[in-house]
Write a protein that holds these residues in place. Structure first.
Motif, mmCIF file in Angstrom:
data_model
loop_
_atom_site.group_PDB
_atom_site.id
_atom_site.type_symbol
_atom_site.label_atom_id
_atom_site.label_comp_id
_atom_site.label_asym_id
_atom_site.label_seq_id
_atom_site.Cartn_x
_atom_site.Cartn_y
_atom_site.Cartn_z
ATOM 1 N N GLY A 1 -12.173 -5.576 4.318
ATOM 2 C CA GLY A 1 -10.927 -5.312 5.026
ATOM 3 C C GLY A 1 -9.763 -5.160 4.081
ATOM 4 N N PRO A 2 -8.551 -5.258 4.636
ATOM 5 C CA PRO A 2 -7.362 -4.944 3.841
ATOM 6 C C PRO A 2 -7.112 -5.944 2.708
ATOM 7 N N ILE A 3 -6.512 -5.441 1.637
ATOM 8 C CA ILE A 3 -6.141 -6.271 0.497
ATOM 9 C C ILE A 3 -4.619 -6.267 0.411
ATOM 10 N N SER A 4 -4.034 -7.458 0.309
ATOM 11 C CA SER A 4 -2.580 -7.570 0.274
ATOM 12 C C SER A 4 -2.121 -8.134 -1.059
ATOM 13 N N ILE A 5 -0.867 -7.843 -1.383
ATOM 14 C CA ILE A 5 -0.236 -8.521 -2.523
ATOM 15 C C ILE A 5 0.727 -9.567 -1.977
ATOM 16 N N LYS A 6 0.573 -10.783 -2.491
ATOM 17 C CA LYS A 6 1.524 -11.840 -2.170
ATOM 18 C C LYS A 6 2.084 -12.393 -3.470
ATOM 19 N N PRO B 1 3.406 -16.133 -9.582
ATOM 20 C CA PRO B 1 2.596 -14.954 -9.909
ATOM 21 C C PRO B 1 2.217 -14.124 -8.674
ATOM 22 N N ALA B 2 2.196 -12.811 -8.870
ATOM 23 C CA ALA B 2 1.694 -11.922 -7.823
ATOM 24 C C ALA B 2 0.181 -11.933 -7.871
ATOM 25 N N ARG B 3 -0.424 -11.849 -6.692
ATOM 26 C CA ARG B 3 -1.882 -11.907 -6.596
ATOM 27 C C ARG B 3 -2.375 -11.078 -5.418
ATOM 28 N N LEU B 4 -3.644 -10.655 -5.492
ATOM 29 C CA LEU B 4 -4.285 -9.943 -4.388
ATOM 30 C C LEU B 4 -4.903 -10.976 -3.457
ATOM 31 N N VAL B 5 -4.685 -10.789 -2.156
ATOM 32 C CA VAL B 5 -5.204 -11.722 -1.165
ATOM 33 C C VAL B 5 -6.094 -10.958 -0.186
ATOM 34 N N PHE B 6 -7.259 -11.527 0.080
ATOM 35 C CA PHE B 6 -8.208 -10.890 1.013
ATOM 36 C C PHE B 6 -9.262 -11.905 1.403
ATOM 37 N N THR B 7 -10.082 -11.560 2.389
ATOM 38 C CA THR B 7 -11.291 -12.337 2.668
ATOM 39 C C THR B 7 -12.486 -11.480 2.277
ATOM 40 N N SER B 8 -13.663 -12.099 2.238
ATOM 41 C CA SER B 8 -14.812 -11.422 1.625
ATOM 42 C C SER B 8 -15.865 -11.013 2.640
ATOM 43 N N LYS B 9 -16.802 -10.231 2.145
ATOM 44 C CA LYS B 9 -17.849 -9.658 3.006
ATOM 45 C C LYS B 9 -18.801 -10.745 3.503
ATOM 46 N N GLU B 10 -19.437 -10.446 4.617
ATOM 47 C CA GLU B 10 -20.499 -11.316 5.098
ATOM 48 C C GLU B 10 -21.809 -10.918 4.423
ATOM 49 N N GLY B 11 -22.762 -11.819 4.459
ATOM 50 C CA GLY B 11 -24.094 -11.467 3.963
ATOM 51 C C GLY B 11 -24.594 -12.390 2.869
ATOM 52 N N HIS B 12 -25.797 -12.085 2.403
ATOM 53 C CA HIS B 12 -26.454 -12.927 1.403
ATOM 54 C C HIS B 12 -25.884 -12.693 0.009
ATOM 55 N N GLY B 13 -25.780 -13.764 -0.750
ATOM 56 C CA GLY B 13 -25.353 -13.644 -2.146
ATOM 57 C C GLY B 13 -25.986 -14.755 -2.968
ATOM 58 N N ILE B 14 -25.713 -14.727 -4.267
ATOM 59 C CA ILE B 14 -26.143 -15.843 -5.116
ATOM 60 C C ILE B 14 -24.943 -16.371 -5.893
ATOM 61 N N ALA B 15 -24.882 -17.698 -5.991
ATOM 62 C CA ALA B 15 -23.882 -18.350 -6.833
ATOM 63 C C ALA B 15 -24.627 -18.923 -8.028
ATOM 64 N N PRO C 1 -3.164 -18.135 7.461
ATOM 65 C CA PRO C 1 -1.954 -17.387 7.073
ATOM 66 C C PRO C 1 -1.150 -18.028 5.949
ATOM 67 N N LYS C 2 -1.324 -19.335 5.763
ATOM 68 C CA LYS C 2 -0.514 -19.998 4.731
ATOM 69 C C LYS C 2 -1.223 -20.096 3.394
ATOM 70 N N LEU C 3 -2.477 -19.626 3.327
ATOM 71 C CA LEU C 3 -3.228 -19.734 2.072
ATOM 72 C C LEU C 3 -3.042 -18.444 1.269
ATOM 73 N N PRO C 4 -2.334 -18.521 0.132
ATOM 74 C CA PRO C 4 -1.985 -17.289 -0.573
ATOM 75 C C PRO C 4 -2.998 -16.885 -1.643
ATOM 76 N N VAL C 5 -4.287 -17.070 -1.362
ATOM 77 C CA VAL C 5 -5.305 -16.648 -2.332
ATOM 78 C C VAL C 5 -6.459 -15.951 -1.603
#
Ligand code: MN
Length: 498
Positions: free
Chosen positions: A363-368, A380-394, A421-425
């Motif tokens: 979805g959309p990527i914002s600068i905050k 500092p300015a940073r890009l804020v977004f949420t991530s994709k669903e699905g399988h991954g590895i850490a 809305p208040k989490l700027p990362v």
């Protein structure tokens, strides 16, 4: 950013001259058909190159040495069409230094019940010949991948493709150079490590520079270059000023543009593909690199926060392995932050102070632009977004004092229930397999860090194969993990890897 080479893989078929010329002509014809099919299946990320059938010690040794010295060759795929006495392979295998795949396949899919005779049996005996060959590779204790199945099957082709990706990771590991412009964060243990041993094991070069040396490159970026990049940011991302003065906001964003350009020039010029920073050691930089580092990661650079060079190198490695992958979902530096412990909704909220790669965004990527609760610099300015669903590895690479361990956890990424809305990362939210409780307990028993190199586009099997090639321990936490067996595995491994 320099991309990985156009690698190729050699296909070497084993046989012997006992069966006569007609049989050997069939062997060559069959292996060419297999190579053509693999190249045309559309699944393999790299080209397969057919090589003449290997039937003598001399030719086997010569071919493996040519593979060693051919810069484009990232590995050899071996297959015994007939029987190939394995002593013929000893010298070649001894001198071979690149990734090795043993494709245990057979030219024909089905036994031809009505016509089968001894000539057919002698010509089609991979079940026999591949065991002889496999024995010598095991006896010589040579690390290799074995893949069994019919060469036309998509599942087999997919596994060959995955192995090719791992092989490129093995080849490229020794080209990773990490630039440290800050030391490890004071008093933090898990991000420390032995850089000399890392170079011996993985080939990584990890070098330090005074932060002001890179800050000079940032100062030298022209206003015109900064303005052009800020324009690009403003056209590409949503601007969330959140009540800040738009001009002041833009000036903060421009600082990150200068850092992105200056850092990239420095890294290009000095040939580094990964970098670490530290919020407490910024020299004359006006802001902690946030948006700038996020964009550099998207371009393929590795990154680790607070001086974490091991994770920076792993992020670079995993980005190299997934470069050019069709429908890739992304790879990033990540940090375990906070849990949701509500029954049925358990998971870990993943983020970092700023530095999450937008390749994993959904979805959309914002600068905050927000204050950083640590350090003493501008917001500092940073890009804020949420991530994709699905399988991954850490993954977490740790230094146990006398050796390295790679910890790999299968995770299922989900959407959080509500916006934050208040989490700027930028964030990700995942449930470790087999579940949060067992996953987190196993991770902690294994000594895994809070920093991880995360990817949607690689599997635990691929990272285990990479670790095996590097000669280090890898442990996997997945759907089959239970704590009693996992703790025993750690104990047994501590005996093996001493
Ligand atoms: Mn951190």
């Amino acid at each position: 950013m320099k991309a990985a080479k156009k690698y190729q893989f050699w296909f070497c078929t084993g046989s012997q001259d006992l069966y006569g010329d007609e049989c050997l002509a069939h062997v060559a014809e069959h292996s060419q058909i297999i190579v053509n099919a693999l190249n045309q299946c559309g699944i393999l990320p790299y080209e397969v190159v057919w090589k003449p059938t290997l039937i003598t010690n001399e030719l086997i040794r010569k071919t493996f040495n040519e593979a060693n010295s051919d810069e484009n060759c990232a590995g050899v795929i071996t297959w015994m069409h007939t029987f190939s006495p394995a002593k013929s392979w000893i010298l070649g295998l001894q001198e071979y230094r690149k990734p090795l795949l043993h494709l245990h396949t057979q030219f024909n899919r089905e036994i031809p019940y009505d016509t089968i005779d001894m000539d057919f049996m002698n010509e089609n005996q991979s079940a026999h010949g591949d065991r002889e060959y496999g024995h010598i590779v095991t006896r010589m204790n040579i690390e290799r991948k074995v893949i069994m199945g019919f060469w036309e099957d998509e599942a087999v082709q997919k596994r060959i493709a995955d192995w090719m990706t791992t092989a490129v990771g093995i080849m490229e590991s020794s080209h990773i150079r990490v630039c440290r412009i800050a030391d490890n964060m004071r008093n933090v243990a898990v991000t420390e490590g032995d850089k000399v041993e890392a170079q011996i094991k993985f080939g990584w070069e990890v070098d330090a520079y005074p932060v002001n040396e890179i800050a000079e490159y940032v100062k030298d970026v022209s206003q015109g270059d900064i303005d052009a990049l800020v324009e690009e940011y403003y056209s590409r991302y949503q601007i969330l000023t959140e009540g800040r003065d738009p001009e002041e906001f833009r000036r903060h964003v421009a600082v990150q543009a200068g850092i992105e350009i200056g850092f990239e020039r420095f890294l290009e010029e000095k040939n580094y593909q990964a970098i670490v920073t530290h919020f407490g050691d910024l020299g004359s930089l006006k802001q902690l690199p946030g948006l700038a580092i996020q964009r550099l990661m998207e371009k393929g650079y590795g990154f680790g926060g607070e001086g974490d060079w091991k994770t920076a190198a792993m992020v670079r490695l995993m980005k190299l392995m997934t470069a050019g992958k069709k429908d890739a979902k992304g790879t990033s530096f990540m940090e375990d932050y906070t849990y949701n412990l509500v029954p049925g909704k358990e998971g870990v909220l993943e983020a970092h102070m700023l530095e999450v790669c937008p390749s994993i965004a959904d979805g959309p990527i914002s600068i905050k632009c927000q204050p950083l609760s640590m350090g003493d610099r501008e917001d500092p300015a940073r890009l804020v977004f949420t991530s994709k669903e699905g399988h991954g590895i850490a993954t977490s690479l740790i230094d146990l004092g006398t050796r390295f361990r790679l910890i790999i956890n299968d995770v299922d990424c989900k959407k959080v229930e509500k916006p934050m809305p208040k989490l700027p990362v930028a964030t990700n939210f995942w449930v470790p397999q087999p579940n949060l409780q067992v996953g987190a307990e196993a991770w902690i028993y294994a000594g895994g860090a809070h920093h991880t190199a995360f990817s949607y586009d690689l599997t635990a099997e691929q990272m285990c194969d990479w670790a095996a090639a590097m000669g280090i321990e890898a442990v996997v936490i997945d759907k089959d993990t239970n704590i009693r067996n996992f703790r025993n595995e750690l104990r047994w491994n501590s005996m093996y890897y001493r």
